[in-house]
Every structure is written in C-alpha cells, then in structure tokens.
Design a protein around this motif. Sequence first.
Motif, PDB file in Angstrom:
ATOM      1  N   ARG A 282      16.573  14.674  -0.325  1.00 45.05           N
ATOM      2  CA  ARG A 282      15.255  14.622   0.279  1.00 45.05           C
ATOM      3  C   ARG A 282      14.784  13.174   0.367  1.00 45.05           C
ATOM      4  NH1 ARG A 282      10.019  18.162  -1.730  1.00 45.05           N
ATOM      5  NH2 ARG A 282       8.621  17.593  -0.012  1.00 45.05           N
ATOM      6  N   ILE A 283      14.306  12.779   1.534  1.00 42.66           N
ATOM      7  CA  ILE A 283      13.909  11.395   1.776  1.00 42.66           C
ATOM      8  C   ILE A 283      12.407  11.252   1.561  1.00 42.66           C
ATOM      9  CG2 ILE A 283      13.742   9.563   3.501  1.00 42.66           C
ATOM     10  CD1 ILE A 283      16.276  10.696   4.770  1.00 42.66           C
ATOM     11  N   LYS A 284      12.034  10.326   0.681  1.00 42.19           N
ATOM     12  CA  LYS A 284      10.620  10.075   0.408  1.00 42.19           C
ATOM     13  C   LYS A 284      10.183   8.684   0.852  1.00 42.19           C
ATOM     14  CE  LYS A 284      10.367  13.130  -3.632  1.00 42.19           C
ATOM     15  NZ  LYS A 284      10.028  13.211  -5.096  1.00 42.19           N
ATOM     16  N   TYR A 285      11.093   7.721   0.748  1.00 41.67           N
ATOM     17  CA  TYR A 285      10.716   6.333   0.999  1.00 41.67           C
ATOM     18  C   TYR A 285      11.566   5.738   2.120  1.00 41.67           C
ATOM     19  CZ  TYR A 285       8.764   7.145  -3.635  1.00 41.67           C
ATOM     20  OH  TYR A 285       8.098   7.683  -4.700  1.00 41.67           O
ATOM     21  N   LEU A 286      11.089   4.635   2.639  1.00 45.75           N
ATOM     22  CA  LEU A 286      11.778   3.963   3.737  1.00 45.75           C
ATOM     23  C   LEU A 286      13.166   3.506   3.325  1.00 45.75           C
ATOM     24  CD1 LEU A 286      11.383   2.855   6.656  1.00 45.75           C
ATOM     25  CD2 LEU A 286      10.629   0.714   5.614  1.00 45.75           C
ATOM     26  N   SER A 287      13.280   2.983   2.109  1.00 45.23           N
ATOM     27  CA  SER A 287      14.586   2.508   1.644  1.00 45.23           C
ATOM     28  C   SER A 287      15.584   3.663   1.532  1.00 45.23           C
ATOM     29  CB  SER A 287      14.435   1.810   0.291  1.00 45.23           C
ATOM     30  OG  SER A 287      13.857   2.693  -0.666  1.00 45.23           O
ATOM     31  N   ASP A 288      15.107   4.861   1.141  1.00 45.23           N
ATOM     32  CA  ASP A 288      15.994   6.026   1.060  1.00 45.23           C
ATOM     33  C   ASP A 288      16.531   6.398   2.430  1.00 45.23           C
ATOM     34  OD1 ASP A 288      15.459   6.136  -1.635  1.00 45.23           O
ATOM     35  OD2 ASP A 288      13.858   7.622  -1.431  1.00 45.23           O
ATOM     36  N   ALA A 289      15.669   6.360   3.424  1.00 41.82           N
ATOM     37  CA  ALA A 289      16.087   6.728   4.780  1.00 41.82           C
ATOM     38  C   ALA A 289      17.141   5.765   5.303  1.00 41.82           C
ATOM     39  CB  ALA A 289      14.875   6.756   5.700  1.00 41.82           C
ATOM     40  N   ARG A 290      16.928   4.481   5.110  1.00 40.86           N
ATOM     41  CA  ARG A 290      17.894   3.485   5.589  1.00 40.86           C
ATOM     42  C   ARG A 290      19.229   3.634   4.872  1.00 40.86           C
ATOM     43  NH1 ARG A 290      17.792  -1.399   8.267  1.00 40.86           N
ATOM     44  NH2 ARG A 290      19.444  -2.860   7.665  1.00 40.86           N
TER      45      ARG A 290
END
Length: 689
Positions: A282-290
């Motif tokens: 599950r993606i919560k933050y911008l860094s996780d998405a990248r």
Amino acid sequence: MEGESTSEKCTSDVEGYTSNPEMENFVDQEFMKEMEESQNKEYNGMSESNNSYNNNDHTTEDRHANPAALMRRASEPAVLNGLPEPLIQAGWGLFWSQRENRHYFFNSLTNQSSWEMPKLPTSGVVPRSPTGAAPFDDPLGLHSSTSSENESRKEISLKRRRSCEPWTEASRKVSRIEIFWDFDIKTDVVVMESAPCNMPPPTPESERYRATLINQLRQHYQDMCHSREGIDAPHESFNRWILERKVSDRGCDPILPTDCPNEVSPAMYREIMHDIPIRLSRIKYLSDARKQLFCYAEAAKKMIETRNTTAESRKQVKWQTEETFSWLRKEQNALLEDYLDRLSHLRRQCGPHLAQTAKSSVESICAKMYHMAREYSKKIYDKATATLREHRIDIPPQPKPTANLVPGAPCAMITPSPPLSGVTQDIDKTHVNLTYKNELLRINKRFMEKLESLYRYGCHDDPTLTNFLPRVWCLLRRYQTIFGPNQYEGVVLQGALPVPVFKCLNEVFGVTMECFASPLNCYFKHYCSASVDTDAYFGSSGPILQFFPVSGSFEANAPFAEELMEAMVDHFERLLAQSDKPLSFIVFVPEWRDPTPVATLHMENSKFKRKQVLIPAFEHEYRSGLQHIAPESEVYHKSVHGTLLFFLQNDAGFEKWGPTPARLRELLNAFQPKSRSCTEKTSPTNHSP
C-alpha cells in the motif's frame, strides 16, 4: 463476594473477593472475637512447622503481615476451629484480612470468598472440574463426603455438572468479563437427516503428526514461490487455498484436498500471479510510489530477459520498462498521482505478457501443492488407522444419508475412539495450559468452561468425560494448524460478530444457528464448522455445504475466500427454492467493489433477496479470532471496511422474519460499538471456516 460482586460499592481486595463495608454487620462480632482469642492462644503454643502454611491464594500485603496477624488467618487448626464439619469438608476456612482488619470465609476448592457464613452444603465435598470451576450439584451422588481434599486436587474429575449450566454460578458472580455465548437458546431448525461421520477419531498423536506435515507443506509452498518466481508466498494464500479446494473436494480428509476435479487451484494461481513480478504494498507517501514504480519496472525487465517467452512479449515489456526508467530520470518533481498513474499503466501493458511467461511455472506450483497434499493426507490417514488397529477398532462403512426430517443436532461420530491419554493440564490465573509431549497449548479459563459445556451437549460416547482433555488438546491443535505457525496468521478465519448483534439476531430475527463457526467462536450451541472430526464432540453439525435445512433462521459469516462464498450463495438458493417452510439466511460479506466478488453480485440479483444493508467501515466491530486466548481488552477490533448484510428468505421466511424498518433499526443499533473499551487495533473481518 457472593451476590455482591457487581455492586458499585464494592472495591477489589483479593482475587475472586470484594470488600464492602456494609457487609460488616453480616458477621457475628461475638463469634469473631472468640475466634480471635482462640487463635492467639493457638499461636502462643504452636510449633515452628505450622508456619509453613501456603498463602499463595492471598494478597502480597497479607503475606508480609506481622506474625500475630498472619497466624490469625494462616494457622490451620485456628482456621478450622468453630466451623461446622460440613463446611470444612466442603473446603471452607476462616481467614484474616489484613486490609479490612477482620475475618472472611474462603473456599480453597472453589476460590469463593465471603464475609457471611456460607450455607451448609447438602452433600459432601464438591471436587473441581477440569475447567477449574466447581459444580454446585451432584444429582447422582458420585462425589461422597469421603473424598479427600488431596484427591480432589490431584484427580481430574469432570463428573456431574449439569449440561444446562455451562458455567458455575460462582464464576458468573465474580467475573466481570463479557460472556461471548448463550447456550440456553434452543433451536427450531429442521433438517434433512445427514449421514453420520465415519472418519478416524482424532488423537493427540495423529493431530501432532498432522500439524507437522501441514507446516512442512506451508514451507514447501514458500520455497517454491521464492525459488521459481522470486517472491514470497502471498499472505494467507495457503489458508485460502485450503478453503477453495474443500469446496470441490470429494475426499475424506478434513483439511487437505485429496480428490478435486482440477489439480490447479484457481485461487492459488490467481494470488501468485497477482504478486508477479513483485508484491506491491500500500502506497502512502511520494517516496513509496517512486520506489515501487522503479522496482516493478526493474523486476519485469529482469523476468522477461531470463525466461523463455515470445519475441513479441520480450519486445513489449522491454520497451515499456525502458520508457518508465526514462520518465523517472526526467520527472524528478512528479506528484503522487503521477506515479500511481504510471504504475497502473505499466501493469496494464506488461501484466498480460508477464502472466503468459509465468503461466506454466505457476501451474506447476499449484499442481505440486495438490499432489503433496494428497500424499500427506494418506500418511495421516495411515497413522490414524494404525492406531485403531492396535486397539482392534475397525472403521465402519459410510452410511448413506436419508430423506428424513429431523431437528438440528450435532453430527454423530460412529468410529469408536481408542483410549486417549498423555494430556496434562495446568491452571494459572487466567488460562488453562494443556500439554502433550512437551507441546503446550493455552486457552482462556472461561473458554475452557465453554468447551466443557459444549462437550456435555455434543459428545455421546464419553459420559464420564474421560477423553475431554485430550479432545480439547486435539481441537486447539487443529485450529492452530489451520491458522498457521506465525503470530496472528489465520486469525481472520475465526473472527465473529459482536455479542449484541447475535442477541439481536436471535430476539428479532429468530436466528438460532450459525453456518460458519467453531467451538471456539460460536455464540449458539448449534452451529456448522469445517473440521467435523474434532468439532462434532463439541456440538458441530459439520460443514454447511453438507447441511440441508428445510426450516429455521441462520446467520452466515463466511471466510473471505471467493470460491467458498460463491458456493455458499448457490447452496442457500437451492435450499430456499426447495423448501416451503420458513427459511431465512442473514449473510454478512465484506463490501468489496474493485472488483465486486461474484458472490456479492449473485446476492444483489437474487430473487430471494429481501433487503441489502451496508454497515460503514470503522463504525462497527468484530470479535478477534484469538478471543479464546486474548485478554479482554483485545477481543474487539474495528472493521477497516464496510460490511454488507443480505437477507435471503423464501416467502414463508420473509413473512415470519422479514427485515422490517423497525427490525433493521434494532440490528443497526446493535452494531454500534458500546461503551466498553475497544482496542485501537483494526482488523479485517474474515471469519471461521
């Protein structure tokens, strides 16, 4: 304190005992004065050995009292002096409370305490049951006054607590915890008589062996996923595989699939494919998405370059991943939504090619798991039958079911059980510990009493309850095997509705039976469960898909395995179509919409649907699957997603239990979290098989 434990004026003193200043007048002050003088005289002439009296059942404050005060309540001769002989035989003694500075009565057998002189028992010594509770009656006179106190503590006796009283009155008065069941509710369910079960009865040794092999099977699954696909086995995938396989399995093993029409499990295949080439979190933050976008592109490129696949697939995946790497280098200030859109696009473009590349490998994993399950099932069966042969017990042929209409009742086990032994118990403050060959399993004392009550109701081959402890050990071992070896693994399989909801379902909609439950989480004593061989002794009617009611009102809260949910809906609709008697199923399923499960779509369009209700996420609770060992503060968990309620009823059932607006308001109010403290943890609302 007897009759006063729920008073707001009472304050806690010693365990199982409360102090109330108003009860001072209940004690004969002259009698107490004489007792104190007598005890002081006893103390002056008492030998040193008398100081070894065990005070483990009393407060730390009392243990460190001065010698004179200690001997007032600790001296064995003084404690017994002046009490009637029947009270002494029943375990009663007189003790001194350092905190309240007065005497109180304490029963060493039942852990009861009272300011008031206990009533004289009508019979002799009342021994403990294996649950640690003391029965209040002995209608057949099996326990005479000649039984010694030591024997009552050492010998395990389960005799003669009435089946209609699953808990002792003393336990109900002292405890402040909520009771998660109501076995006084009778059922009016009528069913088509099913065939009795001829499975080999469980033994501690066979269950221990089963647990070992199934844990090995879990590990093989993990190893194959890691070595062949470079991923960990999907979370809870093994448990859902078992549930999905048992829908179509025609074999005799209660857990493992042995006779399925297709060796490749759709559920296992689908879940492995979902995690290829990597499992996305599950993606919560911008860094996780990248990071996840980069990792997915890198894993997809590596997979397509190292596997045998078509030239077109290799070309498309490499082109999409290279474009993603280029975009990541250029777009350093992209928004979270941009990364999510890019990741979704990459999965749509590469997913079909990766699935085609991994298809044969994933199918081989599924097939290997199925064949290993068959092999392990045979080993377990051979071990069980070998034990039966040692005791010259033959497994009778499986009888055929009849078309007779009978009241709902527990499934009958027709294979005689061999002698069961080797299980020892140890009771601590809150739990009962059962041990077999150094393997310890724990259960809350209240739930141990629950199992004893269910055993008295459902077991017909053990009237003296000689096999109670071994069968409880087998039951706990079976469900721990189903859960899995890791902490909190499989817990969602045993979640249950809150007690107020069950009460409302019974009082308003006439529900008296559960379709998916277990002896550990059931509210009614009438229920269906998956493991009939271990559960039948505790009142189970067997799997719901092999249960054919023609009338009655039911609660259905199935585990969240899509194939099982679909089979459940199909089964209910066939039953509703075939019966002209009142028949009702209140079904609870998660509100999944992306995509919507087939079972939910089927119920939404069913001709038997009378009402559909949504309970919003975080506005209702479920009981934990570990309620039988969890502390009271961790029993309830808020649901992280909505719950859909479907009322499936035939015409007669709708006329009798229809979901009117007034009834629905009561049910929705019952779902509201009450003032009791609820843990802040949240949990998905999966439920027992």
